[in-house]
Design a protein around this motif. Structure first.
Motif, mmCIF file in Angstrom:
data_model
loop_
_atom_site.group_PDB
_atom_site.id
_atom_site.type_symbol
_atom_site.label_atom_id
_atom_site.label_comp_id
_atom_site.label_asym_id
_atom_site.label_seq_id
_atom_site.Cartn_x
_atom_site.Cartn_y
_atom_site.Cartn_z
ATOM 1 N N ILE A 69 0.828 -1.201 0.000
ATOM 2 C CA ILE A 69 0.000 0.000 0.000
ATOM 3 C C ILE A 69 0.865 1.254 0.000
ATOM 4 C CG2 ILE A 69 -1.507 1.363 1.500
ATOM 5 C CD1 ILE A 69 -3.033 -0.584 -0.217
ATOM 6 N N SER A 70 2.002 1.218 0.686
ATOM 7 C CA SER A 70 2.922 2.348 0.677
ATOM 8 C C SER A 70 3.406 2.639 -0.738
ATOM 9 C CB SER A 70 4.112 2.050 1.597
ATOM 10 O OG SER A 70 5.042 3.106 1.581
ATOM 11 N N HIS A 71 3.589 1.585 -1.543
ATOM 12 C CA HIS A 71 4.019 1.726 -2.935
ATOM 13 C C HIS A 71 2.987 2.470 -3.775
ATOM 14 C CE1 HIS A 71 5.509 0.585 -6.908
ATOM 15 N NE2 HIS A 71 4.381 -0.064 -7.163
ATOM 16 N N LEU A 72 1.711 2.416 -3.374
ATOM 17 C CA LEU A 72 0.628 3.029 -4.146
ATOM 18 C C LEU A 72 0.176 4.380 -3.595
ATOM 19 C CD1 LEU A 72 -1.740 -0.041 -4.715
ATOM 20 C CD2 LEU A 72 0.170 0.728 -6.126
ATOM 21 N N SER A 73 0.589 4.713 -2.384
ATOM 22 C CA SER A 73 -0.005 5.844 -1.673
ATOM 23 C C SER A 73 0.967 6.987 -1.478
ATOM 24 C CB SER A 73 -0.514 5.389 -0.296
ATOM 25 O OG SER A 73 -1.437 4.334 -0.409
ATOM 26 N N THR A 74 0.441 8.196 -1.559
ATOM 27 C CA THR A 74 1.234 9.375 -1.226
ATOM 28 C C THR A 74 1.496 9.444 0.272
ATOM 29 O OG1 THR A 74 -0.735 10.770 -0.938
ATOM 30 C CG2 THR A 74 0.219 10.645 -3.152
ATOM 31 N N ASN A 75 0.645 8.812 1.076
ATOM 32 C CA ASN A 75 0.761 8.860 2.533
ATOM 33 C C ASN A 75 2.041 8.198 3.020
ATOM 34 O OD1 ASN A 75 -2.028 8.369 1.494
ATOM 35 N ND2 ASN A 75 -2.609 9.069 3.520
ATOM 36 N N SER A 76 2.531 8.677 4.150
ATOM 37 C CA SER A 76 3.620 7.993 4.840
ATOM 38 C C SER A 76 3.058 6.849 5.676
ATOM 39 C CB SER A 76 4.362 8.961 5.763
ATOM 40 O OG SER A 76 5.318 8.268 6.541
ATOM 41 N N PHE A 77 3.740 5.706 5.628
ATOM 42 C CA PHE A 77 3.351 4.563 6.455
ATOM 43 C C PHE A 77 4.441 4.227 7.469
ATOM 44 C CE2 PHE A 77 0.380 4.308 3.040
ATOM 45 C CZ PHE A 77 -0.764 3.787 3.615
ATOM 46 N N GLU A 78 5.231 5.258 7.812
ATOM 47 C CA GLU A 78 6.257 5.093 8.838
ATOM 48 C C GLU A 78 5.617 4.644 10.147
ATOM 49 O OE1 GLU A 78 10.158 4.981 10.124
ATOM 50 O OE2 GLU A 78 9.432 5.459 8.090
ATOM 51 N N LYS A 79 4.428 5.197 10.417
ATOM 52 C CA LYS A 79 3.650 4.797 11.591
ATOM 53 C C LYS A 79 2.256 4.413 11.116
ATOM 54 C CE LYS A 79 6.073 7.865 14.820
ATOM 55 N NZ LYS A 79 5.915 8.993 15.769
ATOM 56 N N PHE A 80 1.961 3.156 11.126
ATOM 57 C CA PHE A 80 0.627 2.680 10.755
ATOM 58 C C PHE A 80 0.326 1.387 11.507
ATOM 59 C CE2 PHE A 80 -2.445 0.873 7.490
ATOM 60 C CZ PHE A 80 -3.470 1.735 7.845
ATOM 61 N N PRO A 81 0.141 1.506 12.829
ATOM 62 C CA PRO A 81 -0.089 0.300 13.630
ATOM 63 C C PRO A 81 -1.478 -0.281 13.395
ATOM 64 C CG PRO A 81 -0.364 2.252 14.975
ATOM 65 C CD PRO A 81 0.118 2.732 13.639
ATOM 66 N N ILE A 82 -1.691 -1.467 13.892
ATOM 67 C CA ILE A 82 -3.029 -2.069 13.891
ATOM 68 C C ILE A 82 -3.970 -1.136 14.653
ATOM 69 C CG2 ILE A 82 -4.373 -4.045 14.722
ATOM 70 C CD1 ILE A 82 -1.761 -5.698 14.343
ATOM 71 N N ASP A 83 -5.225 -1.100 14.211
ATOM 72 C CA ASP A 83 -6.250 -0.227 14.772
ATOM 73 C C ASP A 83 -6.051 1.240 14.403
ATOM 74 O OD1 ASP A 83 -7.841 -2.193 15.907
ATOM 75 O OD2 ASP A 83 -6.758 -2.168 17.813
ATOM 76 N N ARG A 84 -5.419 1.484 13.288
ATOM 77 C CA ARG A 84 -5.289 2.835 12.747
ATOM 78 C C ARG A 84 -5.915 2.843 11.341
ATOM 79 N NH1 ARG A 84 -1.153 6.492 13.773
ATOM 80 N NH2 ARG A 84 -1.189 5.620 15.878
ATOM 81 N N ALA A 85 -6.412 3.981 10.918
ATOM 82 C CA ALA A 85 -6.966 4.136 9.569
ATOM 83 C C ALA A 85 -6.356 5.363 8.917
ATOM 84 C CB ALA A 85 -8.483 4.249 9.616
ATOM 85 N N LYS A 86 -6.319 5.363 7.591
ATOM 86 C CA LYS A 86 -5.843 6.513 6.826
ATOM 87 C C LYS A 86 -6.753 6.711 5.619
ATOM 88 C CE LYS A 86 -0.805 6.129 7.633
ATOM 89 N NZ LYS A 86 -0.486 7.499 8.094
ATOM 90 N N GLN A 87 -6.935 7.960 5.238
ATOM 91 C CA GLN A 87 -7.543 8.231 3.942
ATOM 92 C C GLN A 87 -6.424 8.262 2.918
ATOM 93 O OE1 GLN A 87 -9.905 11.746 3.554
ATOM 94 N NE2 GLN A 87 -10.587 11.221 1.503
ATOM 95 N N ILE A 88 -6.559 7.463 1.860
ATOM 96 C CA ILE A 88 -5.528 7.414 0.834
ATOM 97 C C ILE A 88 -6.129 7.811 -0.514
ATOM 98 C CG2 ILE A 88 -4.215 5.644 2.067
ATOM 99 C CD1 ILE A 88 -5.236 3.598 -0.006
ATOM 100 N N SER A 89 -5.284 8.378 -1.384
ATOM 101 C CA SER A 89 -5.737 8.784 -2.724
ATOM 102 C C SER A 89 -4.661 8.382 -3.726
ATOM 103 C CB SER A 89 -6.005 10.286 -2.784
ATOM 104 O OG SER A 89 -4.868 11.022 -2.373
ATOM 105 N N PRO A 90 -4.657 7.127 -4.159
ATOM 106 C CA PRO A 90 -3.631 6.660 -5.102
ATOM 107 C C PRO A 90 -3.614 7.494 -6.381
ATOM 108 C CG PRO A 90 -4.926 4.825 -4.244
ATOM 109 C CD PRO A 90 -5.608 6.071 -3.814
ATOM 110 N N CYS A 91 -2.403 7.693 -6.915
ATOM 111 C CA CYS A 91 -2.217 8.507 -8.110
ATOM 112 C C CYS A 91 -1.691 7.670 -9.272
ATOM 113 C CB CYS A 91 -1.225 9.637 -7.828
ATOM 114 S SG CYS A 91 -1.843 10.897 -6.706
ATOM 115 N N SER A 92 -1.880 8.205 -10.462
ATOM 116 C CA SER A 92 -1.266 7.641 -11.665
ATOM 117 C C SER A 92 0.214 7.987 -11.683
ATOM 118 C CB SER A 92 -1.943 8.221 -12.901
ATOM 119 O OG SER A 92 -1.626 9.608 -13.010
ATOM 120 N N TYR A 93 0.926 7.457 -12.674
ATOM 121 C CA TYR A 93 2.343 7.783 -12.823
ATOM 122 C C TYR A 93 2.545 9.268 -13.093
ATOM 123 C CZ TYR A 93 3.010 2.744 -13.000
ATOM 124 O OH TYR A 93 3.017 1.416 -12.675
#
Length: 460
Positions: A69-93
């Motif tokens: 998911i980190s490969h597809l997302s602009t968001n940082s996943f440095e901290k993404f423990p269980i029981d956390r949620a993020k809004q993600i917006s995948p982009c094209s190349y």
């Protein structure tokens, strides 16, 4: 879909004349009471949103789940423990948004993406082709027309929202609920069950999104409604549901940026011709023969705070090259009531009327693009329109050039050129220039001042 696009010649012509019809929020009743009272309740008391049917649940499992998911997302996943949620917006190349949704970290190596088809399909394709150790399981949105067949989902999904929501939640829980931070998950007691919950706030006040086995949906709904009676809970139907975003500031359906680019070709070949992308529609007064003029980048949609260059992801190189100080910005347009009245009055005159304004949601196409002008020159786009009973105003969400100030009066061109396209939702009509005032996003003062800081409030 690639073959379909090649045969059509220009994707703009294909999508502007799509025969798919109106977007339907499936299964949920059109109205439980009436849309005016249902809108009013998320501002004055509390509401129950049924989100069980109109979104895809895409489960992502495997040792590489977060890395993938980190490969597809602009968001940082440095901290993404269980029981956390993020809004993600995948982009094209090319750095343009394909779609967005909410990603839940459910268990070790197990996530679920909840959102519309464009982003879900992109994630599914990448899981099959990008070389990560993951697999996906798709629980597609409910059919718009079930044709008397039973509808089965992997889970029910409800939201309890509004100023009285926490009172309802504590009553259901049997007492105070341990604090759950924004976009974190926890548990509450409900009808003798331990139910998983996400801290959310669509209506500008603290609320929860809860989910569980689909076969328990009606029992759980009944328990919530009964507990909420003393606090004025109102069930919101499909007719009013989507208009909440007019007050809170999320643009739900920009055109997926998948129709061009050599690097995107394999994806277009993978997508069915009957996919959302192949059958969806675009419409409105903005017309360009270049499909890329309909694409949006995450900064324009207010997702700039999601973009972190601490990892490699699809679209990073293109986003790094964008000058954020010159990009368009997201705003609300408050329509002039006299001009709106003139459009509605034309339904009672002879000859072609102005384009019909449906209430409370006024979009007549999958992705809406209406011209915004200042003294006759292009200044932005209106992209999602409807009526707010709480504000007693027609509102739309969209973008304007970076130097356009709040309070500026603009002209919104309502309706399509040449009497309208061949879409089934478009009747013969004439265009109307509607005055509008560039206003804050979110438009609702309650949401601006009380909602968790982030993309809705414009704060980071």
């Amino acid at each position: 879909m690639e073959a379909l696009l090649q045969s059509a010649g220009n994707p703009v012509n294909l999508l502007r004349n799509s025969q798919i019809g109106a977007y339907v929020y499936p299964v949920v009743p059109y109205e439980y009471s009436n849309w005016r009272d249902e809108q009013r309740a998320w501002r004055d008391s509390c509401v129950l949103f049924d989100q069980s049917h109109h979104m895809v649940n895409l489960y992502i499992e495997g040792p590489d789940a977060v890395k993938f998911i980190s490969h597809l997302s602009t968001n940082s996943f440095e901290k993404f423990p269980i029981d956390r949620a993020k809004q993600i917006s995948p982009c094209s190349y090319g750095g343009h948004v394909i779609g967005d949704g909410i990603l839940f970290h459910l268990e070790p190596n197990r996530l679920v993406f909840v959102g519309r088809a464009p982003a879900a399909s992109w994630i599914e394709f990448q899981a099959e082709t990008a070389g990560f150790n993951v697999k996906t399981t798709k629980d597609d949105r409910s059919p718009s027309n079930p044709k008397a067949q039973a509808v089965i989902r992997s889970c029910y999904r409800y939201q309890i929202q509004g100023p009285n929501a926490w009172k309802v939640i504590e009553k259901l829980n049997g007492g105070p609920l341990p604090e759950i931070k924004f976009f974190n998950m926890g548990y509450m007691n409900l009808g003798g069950r331990k139910v998983r919950a996400l801290r959310h706030g669509m209506a500008g006040a603290p609320g929860l999104e809860i989910w569980g086995p689909y076969e328990e949906r009606e029992e759980i709904r009944g328990i919530i409604v009964e507990a909420g009676k003393e606090f004025g809970i109102v069930q919101v139907g499909a007719r009013a549901y989507a208009t909440n975003t007019l007050e809170s500031g999320w643009i739900p359906s920009p055109l997926p940026a998948v129709y061009t680019g050599e690097k995107m070709k394999a994806y277009r070949q993978w997508l069915p011709a009957a996919s959302y992308e192949g059958t969806g529609s675009i419409g409105g007064s903005f017309v360009s023969n270049n499909i890329e003029d309909y694409y949006m980048n995450p900064f324009e949609l207010g997702y700039g705070s999601f973009v972190k260059f601490d990892h490699d992801f699809i679209g990073r190189e293109a986003l790094e090259k964008m000058d954020q100080t010159t990009l368009r910005k997201k705003v609300t347009f408050a329509w002039n009531k006299e001009d709106v009245k003139k459009v509605l009055d034309s339904m009672f005159e002879t000859g072609d009327p102005y384009k019909y304004i449906d209430l409370p949601l006024s979009n007549y196409t999958s992705a809406s693009y209406d011209k915004i002008l200042i003294r006759g020159k292009a200044a932005g786009l209106s992209m999602f329109a409807g009526y707010s009973y709480n504000e007693r105003s027609m509102l739309s969400l969209g973008v304007v050039e970076h130097d356009v100030k709040i309070g500026t009066e603009v002209t919104l061109v309502w309706g399509e050129e040449g009497g309208g396209t061949k879409k089934t939702t478009v009747e013969r009509h004439k265009q109307m220039e509607i005055r509008a005032v560039v206003s804050p996003v979110p438009y609702s003062k309650t949401v601006r001042e009380t909602y968790h800081e982030g993309w809705r409030t414009g704060k980071s």
